[in-house]
Design an enzyme around this catalytic site. Structure first.
Site, PDB file in Angstrom:
ATOM      1  N   ASN A 263       4.537  -0.204   4.820  1.00 39.94           N
ATOM      2  CA  ASN A 263       4.409  -1.215   5.860  1.00 39.94           C
ATOM      3  C   ASN A 263       4.110  -2.569   5.220  1.00 39.94           C
ATOM      4  O   ASN A 263       3.152  -2.698   4.455  1.00 39.94           O
ATOM      5  CB  ASN A 263       3.262  -0.846   6.805  1.00 39.94           C
TER       6      ASN A 263
ATOM      7  N   GLU B 179       5.731   1.539  -3.501  1.00 39.61           N
ATOM      8  CA  GLU B 179       5.572   0.894  -2.185  1.00 39.61           C
ATOM      9  C   GLU B 179       5.760  -0.618  -2.312  1.00 39.61           C
ATOM     10  O   GLU B 179       6.326  -1.257  -1.426  1.00 39.61           O
ATOM     11  CB  GLU B 179       4.200   1.225  -1.588  1.00 39.61           C
TER      12      GLU B 179
HETATM   13 ZN   LIG Z   1       9.612   4.970  -0.460  1.00 35.17          ZN
END
Ligand SMILES: [Zn+2]
Length: 838
Positions: free
Chosen positions: A260, A291
């Site tokens: 996110n 990430e």
């Molecule tokens: Zn991923």
């Protein structure tokens, strides 16, 4: 609920443009539900009709352009919107249910202290469980979130906090345009550590009960974060595009982490509460880097539809590993990738469910979820590494940067990316992409040599083959290392021609040279292919392996040996012999851990009980010798101790360590190691419910509850098995993670008689259990609860009968098809070994 199809998404994407979401949540109500108020501004073709997704417990009110719509018109998760204007405002008021499955707004009560924590996972199509959304990746819009929560809580979201107008009210600034699947928040009495780097505010969040453990590692996590951020800023022209960078470690999370923007969520098992090996620290670092890579790949530029999922995951996996290796102290991340991640990719690619890295079509979002596998991650990343070897790093990065610049805050497709890479490299990549990205399955690269009477190579070649089901050969740029008796290592680089006669590429430089002791194809691990040594080299492995100084080369040699045993080409007993002889001398802890992790299922599934017992003895012996030579404290000692615990049948040793007797100097028998010891004692029938209850009482954490659940399911007792099975097939009260722990403990290779009746019950009951759960949890439980040790034809017959039904959910069909294929391979290997012995 019906899953959004590609056709529907394309049609809706052509009709509307979303301008903004305003989402207002109130989590101060009951333990079951929260209030959600969404205002969506969007433009549309005037007069058009479409629908918005929302999955409420109760839909309270809907207003479209000031007109009230009847909430009763909600069908499943879809609300029809007719008579659209050019500019539209939709208001949806709903009561939403909290989840216990890690999807939507997950609510967790910490058993350690009774505190409540919330976090949102909108991935893959779960935004609609939190707010009304046009839930497809190419309808991106800024999100402005406000949350009402208990005043003593903390709340964070993708965007920066803009205002705290009164206690218990948090208002966040509008985000950059986000795909709905990337919207998140956390709320609860979270512990936070703040820092800053290069103008980017950093935050680390975890539950209060984990605070001391997060604090102990905060510097390490922040250092990795800073190093990765710096490296991405060197590689990419576009700076980190989402303002702040928070990383929250959240409970009962399904995946490793979720990208996110501005607020990455991680499973909080990555906050270590007990001693861990350096491999585990490296894995956490790689996850952080992975990430962060998504902030560009996935978040800044998002795939248009889930068929380009690999654009997200393959790039994040490739860049995550690369940046970890280049920027952090974990410089050997590619060694871990070679053995662990690629092993996952090779396994997935050889199963019946294999699919191209970039499939031509993914019909709906439910099917997209099935593609989060070793192919989309590890194979895709490996293929990108091959692409870099092929076009050069400079052209590769130039292509990426052009791609970001062209599609920033928008969406793109495979064709867009290939166009950018072709332009930057000056090479037409369509043929390369056709073979590598559009075709499934894996090639085998086999070294073939003939040595003349003088000990020189009369012939030397790499022969590329493909399985009959997927007859495609590929261009590979690889290294071939020759290991000589005097210890020298020489590499030749070679381009394998996919159109060469018989897939054969002659190693011209070797012909006429003195034969090497060992030839290693794919040295440097630049391509994605199974490798096979020539027979003389294979025979030389036990001798050569301990002298190889490059850990990546050792990983490749181990990988080859593991793969040949998995395919039934060489006996598992021989592999165990190699482990016994060579692994105690292995200095790279990740190799020790991964070899053992891969050998064990072969021992448990490929060997008959007597041979298995002998193999376990040898593995325990290897563990003991490793432990004897490992220094006090540190990763090697811990890895050796775990290896010994997993294989030993010495009850006195295990109970002794639990009681603090005979523990090697420097080895901490801490919370996690205690659970490992107890788990092994339970399987051996030397500890029972009383011991489990006592251990659970001493560890009131969420992790402790999972360990206890797994131990109870593993008890060699009919009543315990019956209770565990009941949870596996029926229970929806427990969280998805707890049910998974029970399923994990249920099957034990030592308990064939006790668990025999449950083999048939799996195939009868899993189709009934499936619809009771969300897709993610259902798939995970079906996978873990599969009777994987019942390697026998009757199990395969039951699988075949189930697969003959035409009413199976796609996810269950895939799990059973694949795991049945694992049984098939184990049976083939057993037969081959028996035939060779006869
Ligand atoms: Zn991923």
């Amino acid at each position: 609920m019906p899953s959004l199809s590609h056709v529907e998404a394309t049609a809706r994407g052509a009709l509307i443009t979303v301008e903004s979401y305003q989402v207002d949540l109130d989590v101060t109500g009951s333990d079951e539900r929260f209030r959600s108020h969404t205002t969506i501004s969007f433009r549309a073709t005037p007069g058009a009709e479409t629908f918005v997704e929302v999955s409420p417990a109760r839909l309270r009110a809907v207003r479209l352009n000031g007109r009230d719509l009847d909430p009763g018109t909600l069908v499943d998760n879809r609300l029809a919107l007719a008579g659209l204007a050019e500019a539209n405002t939709l208001v949806v008021e709903a009561e939403m249910a909290y989840s216990n499955t890690g999807e939507g707004l997950h609510r967790f009560v910490d058993p350690a202290d009774g505190e409540t924590y919330l976090y949102a996972t909108s991935f893959l199509d779960n935004a609609q469980r939190v707010f009304a959304a046009f839930d497809q990746p190419d309808l991106k819009a800024p999100v402005t979130l406000a949350v009402t929560a208990p005043a003593e809580w903390a709340v964070a979201a993708n965007g920066e906090l803009a205002a705290n107008p009164r206690p218990g009210r948090w208002e966040f600034a509008p985000t950059a345009p986000l795909a709905p699947y990337l919207v998140t928040l956390i709320a609860g009495p979270w512990h936070v550590r703040r820092a800053e780097h290069d103008g980017v505010p950093l935050g680390l969040w975890c539950r209060r009960s984990l605070a001391e453990h997060l604090d102990a590692d905060a510097e390490e996590i922040l250092t990795v974060t800073r190093q990765c951020l710096d490296r991405f800023h060197e590689l990419f022209a576009e700076r980190y595009p989402f303002g702040k960078y928070d990383q929250a470690f959240v409970p009962e999370f399904n995946a490793g982490a979720m990208e996110n923007p501005g607020l990455v969520t991680f499973r909080d098992d990555l906050v270590f509460r007990s001693a861990v090996t350096d491999t585990q620290r490296e894995q956490r670092a790689t996850t952080i880097a992975h990430e962060m890579a998504h902030m560009w790949f996935g978040d800044l530029v998002t795939m248009r539809w889930w068929d380009d999922l690999w654009l997200n995951e393959s790039f994040a996996e490739y860049l995550g590993t690369r940046v970890t290796a280049e920027a952090s102290r974990f410089g050997r991340a590619w060694t871990t990738f070679a053995l662990r991640r690629k092993g996952w990719g090779y396994a997935a690619d050889q199963r019946p469910s294999t699919h191209p890295v970039a499939p031509e079509e993914v019909a709906d979002s439910a099917l997209a979820l099935l593609n989060f596998d070793g192919i989309s991650y590890a194979k895709g990343a490996s293929v990108l590494r091959q692409l870099v070897a092929w076009v050069g790093d400079e052209a590769f990065l130039a292509g990426l940067n052009a791609h970001f610049a062209a599609h920033r805050f928008g969406n793109a497709t495979l064709a867009d990316l290939l166009g950018a890479l072709s332009a930057a490299s000056g090479r037409d990549l369509s043929g390369w992409a056709g073979r590598w990205l559009r075709r499934a399955q894996v090639n085998t690269l086999r070294a073939e040599v003939a040595v003349d009477a003088d000990g020189r190579y009369a012939q030397a070649a790499i022969v590329q083959t493909a399985p009959a089901t997927h007859p495609v050969l590929r261009p590979h740029r690889i290294g071939v290392d020759r290991y000589d008796a005097d210890g020298t290592v020489t590499r030749v680089e070679v381009d394998l021609d996919p159109d060469a006669d018989g897939g054969r590429t002659v190693l011209a430089g070797l012909v006429g040279q003195p034969a090497a002791r060992l030839l290693l194809p794919n040295a440097g691990d630049l391509t994605f292919a199974k490798i096979r040594l020539d027979p003389a080299s294979a025979d030389a492995v036990p001798l050569v392996l301990p002298t190889v100084t490059d850990p990546l080369a050792r990983a490749l040699l181990w990988g080859e040996a593991l793969d040949a045993a998995t395919d039934g080409e060489r006996p598992v007993a021989g592999l165990v012999g190699l482990v016994d002889a060579a692994l105690p001398g292995e200095t790279e802890v990740v190799i020790v851990e991964d070899v053992l992790r891969s050998v064990r299922p072969l021992v448990d599934r490929y060997l008959d009980p007597l041979a298995r017992e002998a193999a376990l003895l040898r593995l325990a012996g290897a563990g003991e010798r490793m432990l004897a030579t490992a220094g006090a404290g540190g990763s090697r000692q811990l890895a050796a101790a775990r290896a010994l615990i997993d294989a030993t049948t010495d009850v006195d040793l295990l109970t002794g360590w639990l009681a603090g007797r005979g523990v090697p100097d420097g080895l901490a028998v801490d919370t996690e190691l205690r659970w490992s010891l107890l788990g092994r004692l339970v399987v051996l029938g030397a500890a029972g419910e009383a011991e489990i209850a006592a251990e659970a009482a001493a560890d009131l954490s969420a992790a402790g509850a999972e360990r206890a659940a797994r131990c109870r399911a593993a008890l060699p007792d009919p009543a315990a098995k019956a209770a565990a099975w009941e949870i596996v097939v029926r229970n929806t009260e427990l969280s998805g993670r707890l049910v998974g722990a029970v399923a994990e403990g249920f099957w034990q290779p030592d308990q064939a008689e006790l668990t025999g009746p449950y083999v048939a019950r799996y195939f009868a009951e899993m189709p009934v259990a499936w619809p009771r759960r969300t897709a993610w949890v259902a798939e995970s439980v079906a996978h873990l609860a599969f009777p994987r040790y019942a390697v026998a034809q009757p199990t395969r017959d039951l699988a075949a009968a189930l697969l003959a039904r035409d009413d199976l959910p796609a996810g269950l069909r895939r799990v059973v098809t694949d795991l049945d294929d694992d049984l098939r391979r184990a049976l083939v290997a057993r037969t081959a070994v028996a035939a060779a012995a006869a």
